[in-house]
Design a protein around this motif. Structure first.
Motif, PDB file in Angstrom:
ATOM      1  N   GLY A  39      40.841  19.648  43.273  1.00  0.00           N
ATOM      2  CA  GLY A  39      40.202  18.611  42.464  1.00  0.00           C
ATOM      3  C   GLY A  39      39.625  17.501  43.315  1.00  0.00           C
ATOM      4  N   VAL A  40      40.367  17.090  44.351  1.00  0.00           N
ATOM      5  CA  VAL A  40      39.888  16.031  45.231  1.00  0.00           C
ATOM      6  C   VAL A  40      38.646  16.475  45.984  1.00  0.00           C
ATOM      7  N   ALA A  41      38.655  17.705  46.495  1.00  0.00           N
ATOM      8  CA  ALA A  41      37.545  18.179  47.322  1.00  0.00           C
ATOM      9  C   ALA A  41      36.297  18.493  46.507  1.00  0.00           C
ATOM     10  N   PHE A  42      36.470  19.156  45.354  1.00  0.00           N
ATOM     11  CA  PHE A  42      35.318  19.683  44.621  1.00  0.00           C
ATOM     12  C   PHE A  42      35.066  18.972  43.285  1.00  0.00           C
ATOM     13  N   GLY A  43      35.790  17.898  42.996  1.00  0.00           N
ATOM     14  CA  GLY A  43      35.551  17.164  41.755  1.00  0.00           C
ATOM     15  C   GLY A  43      34.105  16.720  41.588  1.00  0.00           C
ATOM     16  N   PRO A  44      33.504  16.052  42.596  1.00  0.00           N
ATOM     17  CA  PRO A  44      32.097  15.644  42.462  1.00  0.00           C
ATOM     18  C   PRO A  44      31.148  16.829  42.291  1.00  0.00           C
ATOM     19  N   ALA A  45      31.395  17.921  43.013  1.00  0.00           N
ATOM     20  CA  ALA A  45      30.496  19.071  42.939  1.00  0.00           C
ATOM     21  C   ALA A  45      30.563  19.735  41.574  1.00  0.00           C
ATOM     22  N   VAL A  46      31.763  19.869  41.014  1.00  0.00           N
ATOM     23  CA  VAL A  46      31.903  20.478  39.696  1.00  0.00           C
ATOM     24  C   VAL A  46      31.373  19.544  38.616  1.00  0.00           C
ATOM     25  N   GLY A  47      31.682  18.236  38.734  1.00  0.00           N
ATOM     26  CA  GLY A  47      31.213  17.279  37.741  1.00  0.00           C
ATOM     27  C   GLY A  47      29.702  17.176  37.695  1.00  0.00           C
ATOM     28  N   SER A  48      29.054  17.367  38.832  1.00  0.00           N
ATOM     29  CA  SER A  48      27.588  17.312  38.902  1.00  0.00           C
ATOM     30  C   SER A  48      26.946  18.631  38.494  1.00  0.00           C
ATOM     31  N   ARG A  49      27.756  19.612  38.109  1.00  0.00           N
ATOM     32  CA  ARG A  49      27.288  20.947  37.750  1.00  0.00           C
ATOM     33  C   ARG A  49      26.579  21.641  38.908  1.00  0.00           C
ATOM     34  N   LEU A  50      27.032  21.348  40.128  1.00  0.00           N
ATOM     35  CA  LEU A  50      26.491  22.044  41.292  1.00  0.00           C
ATOM     36  C   LEU A  50      27.172  23.386  41.477  1.00  0.00           C
ATOM     37  N   VAL A  51      28.467  23.434  41.200  1.00  0.00           N
ATOM     38  CA  VAL A  51      29.209  24.695  41.258  1.00  0.00           C
ATOM     39  C   VAL A  51      30.120  24.777  40.034  1.00  0.00           C
ATOM     40  N   ARG A  52      30.504  25.974  39.683  1.00  0.00           N
ATOM     41  CA  ARG A  52      31.439  26.175  38.588  1.00  0.00           C
ATOM     42  C   ARG A  52      32.876  26.079  39.099  1.00  0.00           C
ATOM     43  N   LYS A  53      33.814  25.941  38.162  1.00  0.00           N
ATOM     44  CA  LYS A  53      35.211  25.786  38.555  1.00  0.00           C
ATOM     45  C   LYS A  53      35.707  26.996  39.331  1.00  0.00           C
ATOM     46  N   THR A  54      35.309  28.178  38.899  1.00  0.00           N
ATOM     47  CA  THR A  54      35.739  29.392  39.607  1.00  0.00           C
ATOM     48  C   THR A  54      35.179  29.424  41.018  1.00  0.00           C
TER      49      THR A  54
END
Length: 414
Positions: free
Chosen positions: A26-41
């Motif tokens: 969550g700490v590492a990829f929170g911004p990327a997922v929130g921005s819809r750059l990558v999916r959670k999987t």
């Protein structure tokens, strides 16, 4: 034949790694997922991949330190290994209950110190080095944050923009037999560069997390006479990370963290670079240190440096009668209303599915350092000072409790 205690130790190690993977993803990829750059999987897969790379390379040095250098490897009997891992897992449980990111590295080392004190085998010279690093690393991150926040951040904020896409950054055309990827048509060239930066730095953060945290999960089980080899320990740690990344991290990726939700994406990238680099260097040197401590120290430094732009350095030390209203606050990464430059989306905006303010076509120049302006910065602060005090208290408290609680246990067992 594998003993029952060995099985218990492996189960506890998986539990520790499971929680580390869930929170670190969550700490590492929170911004990327929130921005819809990558999916959670995709975020989970990237975290596991780069976490494995960090653990398999740099992380070996930290595993070696914690498994055989702080105390001799022969001290890690199956019982001692389970006790150390128990206290590390207990720290994770306490931090989750109180919502405070306690340092698993510090707690694990604290439990090992308790073992060393009880057995009379503690490497005091090495512990002096580790304790010195625990003091110097946060101060270094804070100092870098102050410098960037005071002199560099406003210019980056003026020219670097991040976009929240209504659709994911990479789209797949599934009309044919083989899905064909394509870039979101709403993305400008600036968006593409910014988006790649977000994902690349998230992967770098995952590398750093793997390098520093693998030892926390498996170090007591590795080494001379241990239950696992170093390679087996790394694989077990990464397996546990993966369990957390693909399960509990899905919720973490949505909430991102209540105490730093107003951190702008630009600031989060700076924090990741600074904190991740410091921890990667320490991991290369074999020194166990906390990624949470380094990143939070950078956040505080950025906010302090950002708030100090409206005052000259001499006024920060001794406020003048004309500038007696100079105040330092950690919640200052959000642009001052005097500068009239709207901020980019914050992590909180993304988590709450809110739209960030639009940037005007013409952005005014950044005021010089020391230029007068209203003292009241935008109230949307990136960091809660009360939360900072609570976190700092837990950083000191959890390893101290690990030492004081594990020592009598080891005295009884040894």
């Amino acid at each position: 034949m594998v003993s029952l205690l060995t099985i218990v130790g492996i189960v506890v190690a998986v539990f520790v790694g499971f929680n580390i993977g869930g929170s670190s993803t969550g700490v590492a990829f929170g911004p990327a997922v929130g921005s819809r750059l990558v999916r959670k999987t995709t975020a989970g897969a990237l975290f596991v991949g780069f976490g494995f790379l960090g653990a398999w390379t740099v992380g070996r040095n930290v595993i070696a330190t914690m498994s055989s250098s702080i105390v001799p490897a022969t001290q890690f009997t199956p019982v001692a290994s389970v006790v150390v891992l128990f206290f590390t897992g207990l720290a994770l449980l306490i931090s989750n209950l109180y919502g405070v990111p306690a340092s698993t590295s510090m707690t694990a080392v604290g439990a090992i110190v308790g073992l060393g004190l009880a057995s009379g085998t503690l490497n005091q010279a090495l512990m002096f080095v580790i304790l010195s690093a625990w003091i110097v690393a946060p101060l270094l991150c804070f100092g870098i944050g102050v410098g960037v926040g005071r002199y560099i951040y406003p210019y980056l904020d003026r020219y670097v923009a991040f976009t929240k896409f209504n659709l994911h950054f990479i789209q797949f055309d599934r009309s044919g037999t083989i899905p064909r990827p394509s870039v979101n048509q709403n993305a400008s060239p600036q968006d593409v560069v910014g988006s790649l930066l977000v994902v690349v730095i998230a992967c770098y953060m995952a590398f750093s997390a793997g390098a520093s945290n693998a030892a926390n999960a498996v170090a007591p089980l590795v080494g001379e006479g241990g239950s696992l080899t170093v390679n087996q320990g790394v694989l077990l740690a990464v397996f546990a990370f993966g369990l957390g990344s693909f399960t509990i991290a899905r919720r973490t990726l949505e909430t991102v963290g209540d105490d730093i939700t107003e951190l702008p994406i630009l600031a989060s990238l700076i924090v990741s670079i600074v904190g991740g680099t410091v921890i990667t260097i320490l991991s290369f040197l074999g020194i166990p240190a906390s990624l949470a401590v380094s990143t939070t120290s950078t956040i505080i430094g950025l906010g302090w440096g950002r708030a100090s732009r409206s005052a000259a350095l001499s006024e920060l030390v001794t406020p003048t009668p004309e500038r007696s209203d100079v105040e330092m606050a950690t919640g200052a990464l959000v642009t001052s209303r005097a500068e009239e430059v709207p901020v980019g989306p914050t992590i909180g905006d993304l988590a709450r599915h809110e739209e960030p303010p639009e940037r005007p076509e013409e952005i005014p120049d950044v005021p010089d350092v020391g230029a007068e302006g209203p003292a009241d910065l935008d109230k949307r602060s990136l960091f809660n000072p009360a939360a900072a005090k609570r976190i700092a208290t837990m950083w000191v408290l959890t390893p101290s409790l690990a030492v004081s609680a594990s020592y009598p246990v080891f005295v009884l067992l040894l």
